[in-house]
Design an enzyme around this catalytic site. Sequence first.
Site, PDB file in Angstrom:
ATOM      1  N   THR A 182       0.862  -1.186   0.000  1.00  0.00           N
ATOM      2  CA  THR A 182       0.000   0.000   0.000  1.00  0.00           C
ATOM      3  C   THR A 182       0.901   1.239   0.000  1.00  0.00           C
ATOM      4  O   THR A 182       2.046   1.166   0.445  1.00  0.00           O
ATOM      5  CB  THR A 182      -0.865  -0.070   1.272  1.00  0.00           C
ATOM      6  OG1 THR A 182      -1.887  -1.032   1.049  1.00  0.00           O
ATOM      7  CG2 THR A 182      -1.493   1.250   1.656  1.00  0.00           C
ATOM      8  N   ASP A 207      -8.218  -0.683   6.380  1.00  0.00           N
ATOM      9  CA  ASP A 207      -8.081   0.526   7.191  1.00  0.00           C
ATOM     10  C   ASP A 207      -7.776   1.789   6.380  1.00  0.00           C
ATOM     11  O   ASP A 207      -8.052   2.913   6.831  1.00  0.00           O
ATOM     12  CB  ASP A 207      -6.961   0.352   8.218  1.00  0.00           C
ATOM     13  CG  ASP A 207      -5.625   0.063   7.532  1.00  0.00           C
ATOM     14  OD1 ASP A 207      -5.605  -0.747   6.579  1.00  0.00           O
ATOM     15  OD2 ASP A 207      -4.606   0.644   7.937  1.00  0.00           O
ATOM     16  N   THR A 226      -0.021   1.141   7.156  1.00  0.00           N
ATOM     17  CA  THR A 226      -0.039  -0.003   6.235  1.00  0.00           C
ATOM     18  C   THR A 226       0.085  -1.280   7.044  1.00  0.00           C
ATOM     19  O   THR A 226       0.798  -1.301   8.051  1.00  0.00           O
ATOM     20  CB  THR A 226       1.109   0.105   5.207  1.00  0.00           C
ATOM     21  OG1 THR A 226       1.210  -1.156   4.514  1.00  0.00           O
ATOM     22  CG2 THR A 226       2.455   0.406   5.850  1.00  0.00           C
ATOM     23  N   GLY A 227      -0.601  -2.315   6.609  1.00  0.00           N
ATOM     24  CA  GLY A 227      -0.510  -3.577   7.330  1.00  0.00           C
ATOM     25  C   GLY A 227      -1.847  -4.284   7.365  1.00  0.00           C
ATOM     26  O   GLY A 227      -2.679  -4.099   6.474  1.00  0.00           O
TER      27      GLY A 227
HETATM   28  N1  ASP Z   1      -3.808  -1.939   5.173  1.00  0.00           N
HETATM   29  C1  ASP Z   1      -4.223  -2.361   3.863  1.00  0.00           C
HETATM   30  C2  ASP Z   1      -5.529  -3.087   3.955  1.00  0.00           C
HETATM   31  O1  ASP Z   1      -5.763  -3.752   4.932  1.00  0.00           O
HETATM   32  C3  ASP Z   1      -3.251  -3.273   3.225  1.00  0.00           C
HETATM   33  C4  ASP Z   1      -1.874  -2.739   3.138  1.00  0.00           C
HETATM   34  O2  ASP Z   1      -1.402  -2.019   3.981  1.00  0.00           O
HETATM   35  O3  ASP Z   1      -1.228  -3.062   2.141  1.00  0.00           O
HETATM   36  O4  ASP Z   1      -6.300  -3.040   3.025  1.00  0.00           O
END
Ligand code: ASP
Length: 301
Positions: free
Chosen positions: A172, A203, A222-223
């Site tokens: 992300t 999120d 991100t996560g």
């Molecule tokens: N946080 C993002 C999600 O859950 C994914 C990501 O950080 O890549 O959609």
Amino acid sequence: MPVGKARTAMPGAMEPVVAIHGGAGDGVDASAEEEASIRAALEEALAAAADALGRGGEATDAVQAAVVVMESCELFNAGCGSALCADGSVEMSAAVMRSDRSAGAVAAVKHCEHPILAAAAVLDSPQVLMVGEAADALAASCGLEQRPSKYFITARQRARLHDRDTAPDHATVGAVCVDRRGRLAAATSTGGIRGQPPGRVGDSPIIGAGTWADAGVAVSCTGDGEVFVRSGAARQIAFEAGRGVPLAQAAERALGDVEELGGRGGLIAVDRGGRVAMPFVTRTMPRGTWRARAGTSIWPR
Ligand code: ASP
């Protein structure tokens, strides 16, 4: 000279700062070539943000400019190159927020070339979050470029969808900025999590979870999205920083809370004084900073 360094300083003005991330992940499988491309894209994103500020733009313009560049790079999970849903489709989400606490977000859009610009269009409307076809339609009515599904679906992501051995990669993208007048902004854009069921929203577009800005701090996360939502991570950092907790400590605590709830990830945050925190608990989180006086620093892993 480092990219975008040394713009003319206004007397009494603060030093503008931009920080960006390209997602927290366990990117053990990134080739040297991919890593070089990630570095180049991060440099380009920071240069675009610096340019936006140099042309008189404010923090919001800078974070959008950086995210637009990363949404165009297929190595990131945002815009073209987004992770695919379980059925092979793409659903993208994005949010932007600024220090006056105006915010705009879109979720599950399928055709906006730049979801972050669609989020900005929502920020300019009475709504805060628009989803699905109606969000795509709003963006189109604002003159924002729409693309067919095949534009977003890359061969790389098609292969990853069926490769159970590929390490989870979030990738992300996000940007935070404090400009020379002390205005803050945060922006996040994502294709979600690989193999997610269509309709799932994480999120990134949820104000206070993956994205937040107020008069004190700006945050992009991100996560593992569900956990960042359940912990209210971005808002928690702002709350603690507002009570005098140093930014780095507030950011670490928020990530600690995410870990306690069983999630992993990273974030970038900047405060009004130009302090930056970029903690992550995954193996990698490509990231970079640009400061008007010190120039650009990039960590592609
Ligand atoms: N946080 C993002 C999600 O859950 C994914 C990501 O950080 O890549 O959609």
